[in-house]
Design an enzyme around this catalytic site. Structure first.
Site, mmCIF file in Angstrom:
data_model
loop_
_atom_site.group_PDB
_atom_site.id
_atom_site.type_symbol
_atom_site.label_atom_id
_atom_site.label_comp_id
_atom_site.label_asym_id
_atom_site.label_seq_id
_atom_site.Cartn_x
_atom_site.Cartn_y
_atom_site.Cartn_z
ATOM 1 N N ARG A 21 1.045 -1.597 0.126
ATOM 2 C CA ARG A 21 -0.095 0.062 0.071
ATOM 3 C C ARG A 21 0.647 1.873 -0.092
ATOM 4 O O ARG A 21 0.804 2.381 -0.836
ATOM 5 C CB ARG A 21 -0.977 -0.437 1.360
ATOM 6 C CG ARG A 21 -1.695 -0.891 0.712
ATOM 7 C CD ARG A 21 -2.758 -0.257 2.297
ATOM 8 N NE ARG A 21 -3.999 0.023 2.031
ATOM 9 C CZ ARG A 21 -4.691 1.029 3.537
ATOM 10 N NH1 ARG A 21 -4.669 0.087 4.511
ATOM 11 N NH2 ARG A 21 -5.526 1.625 3.159
ATOM 12 N N CYS B 48 -1.572 6.403 9.660
ATOM 13 C CA CYS B 48 -1.899 5.196 8.242
ATOM 14 C C CYS B 48 -2.917 5.039 7.476
ATOM 15 O O CYS B 48 -2.762 6.402 6.472
ATOM 16 C CB CYS B 48 -2.433 3.989 9.273
ATOM 17 S SG CYS B 48 -3.210 4.364 10.057
#
Length: 269
Positions: A180, A229
């Site tokens: 990611r 995040c």
């Protein structure tokens, strides 16, 4: 004082009136599962806090997928559980570490002085054969005063300034998994990649079988560290680990990548 409590210490405090055990079990994509598990069985005396109903606010155009909750609403929630500013809070989740850590970071932001993650979570407690119950404990309402600790929160403006100026005394950490971060895969957010200048320190690396590791390899104690995040949840274990390792100036960008990409002109690496 640290942020981590071992199950043996909690066991010794179980009958104390000065503690409140906070069940934060949750499952992303299946938001009712955590409370169902709580109703089935939980640590004796525990009260339940829901990631999306209690520990996050309403999703809007900006702010990310798990923005800060309305603080007055959270204050009322704490008070309804008999929690005061002096109550020792111990949060646990299923053993993932992220949901309980979100609670600990959030209460630290509220200025709470004694708040801990139960190391190993519910799984470790149950595996040890420690006391569980099915009944929901009721507590007399209490008064709670919020005294915000702004030093643990990095605003969007702070992160934006970092990407423009790239100060050498600030480190931006992306806590998501490597694919990611690199933009190879993005199963949740509408854009892939990371905030410019961020380094990747995957949040799961600070945990082993649900327990926090004893040390952190980063050598950045003299720098300001901002962790993020996808939505401000899994950044929390990195926050806990860094603080436990002695890093003094650690902040969470609570909107995280999902907030960053909500501004269409923001660059992505």
């Amino acid at each position: 004082m640290g942020y981590i409590m071992e199950k043996e210490e909690l066991l010794s405090l179980l009958n104390s009136r000065d503690i409140r055990i906070c069940d934060c079990r949750f499952q992303l994509g299946a938001p009712d599962v955590g409370y169902i598990e709580y109703e089935k069985e939980h640590i004796t005396g525990a009260v339940y806090f829901d990631l999306e109903k209690d520990l996050s606010g309403q999703v809007e155009k900006h702010g990310g997928r798990h923005p800060l909750p309305d603080l007055n609403t959270l204050k009322e929630r704490l008070e309804s559980k008999g929690i005061t500013n002096e109550t020792v809070l111990i949060a646990y989740d299923g053993g993932e570490g992220s949901f309980a850590s979100r609670f600990v970071w959030l209460l630290s932001y509220l200025g709470h002085q004694k708040v801990f993650v139960l190391n190993g979570g519910f799984r470790a407690w149950k595996d040890a054969g420690y006391p569980l119950e099915t009944n929901q404990s009721k507590y007399a309402s209490a008064d709670y005063n919020i005294v915000l600790n702004e030093s643990v929160l990095a605003s969007y403006q702070k992160v934006k300034e970092y990407t423009v100026k790239r100060p050498t005394d600030v480190v931006l950490i992306d806590s998501r998994e490597s694919k990611r971060y690199q933009g190879i895969e993005e199963p949740i957010d509408k854009k892939a990649g990371h905030i410019p200048g961020a380094v990747n320190k995957v949040w799961t690396k600070v945990l082993e079988n649900g327990f926090y590791k004893k040390s952190e390899e980063l050598q950045l104690r003299d720098k300001e560290i901002i962790v993020y995040c996808g939505s401000g949840v899994t950044a929390s274990p990195n926050y806990i680990a860094l603080k436990e390792a002695g890093f003094k100036d650690v902040k969470v960008y609570v909107g995280s990548f999902s907030d960053w990409i909500s501004y269409s002109d923001n660059p992505i690496e």
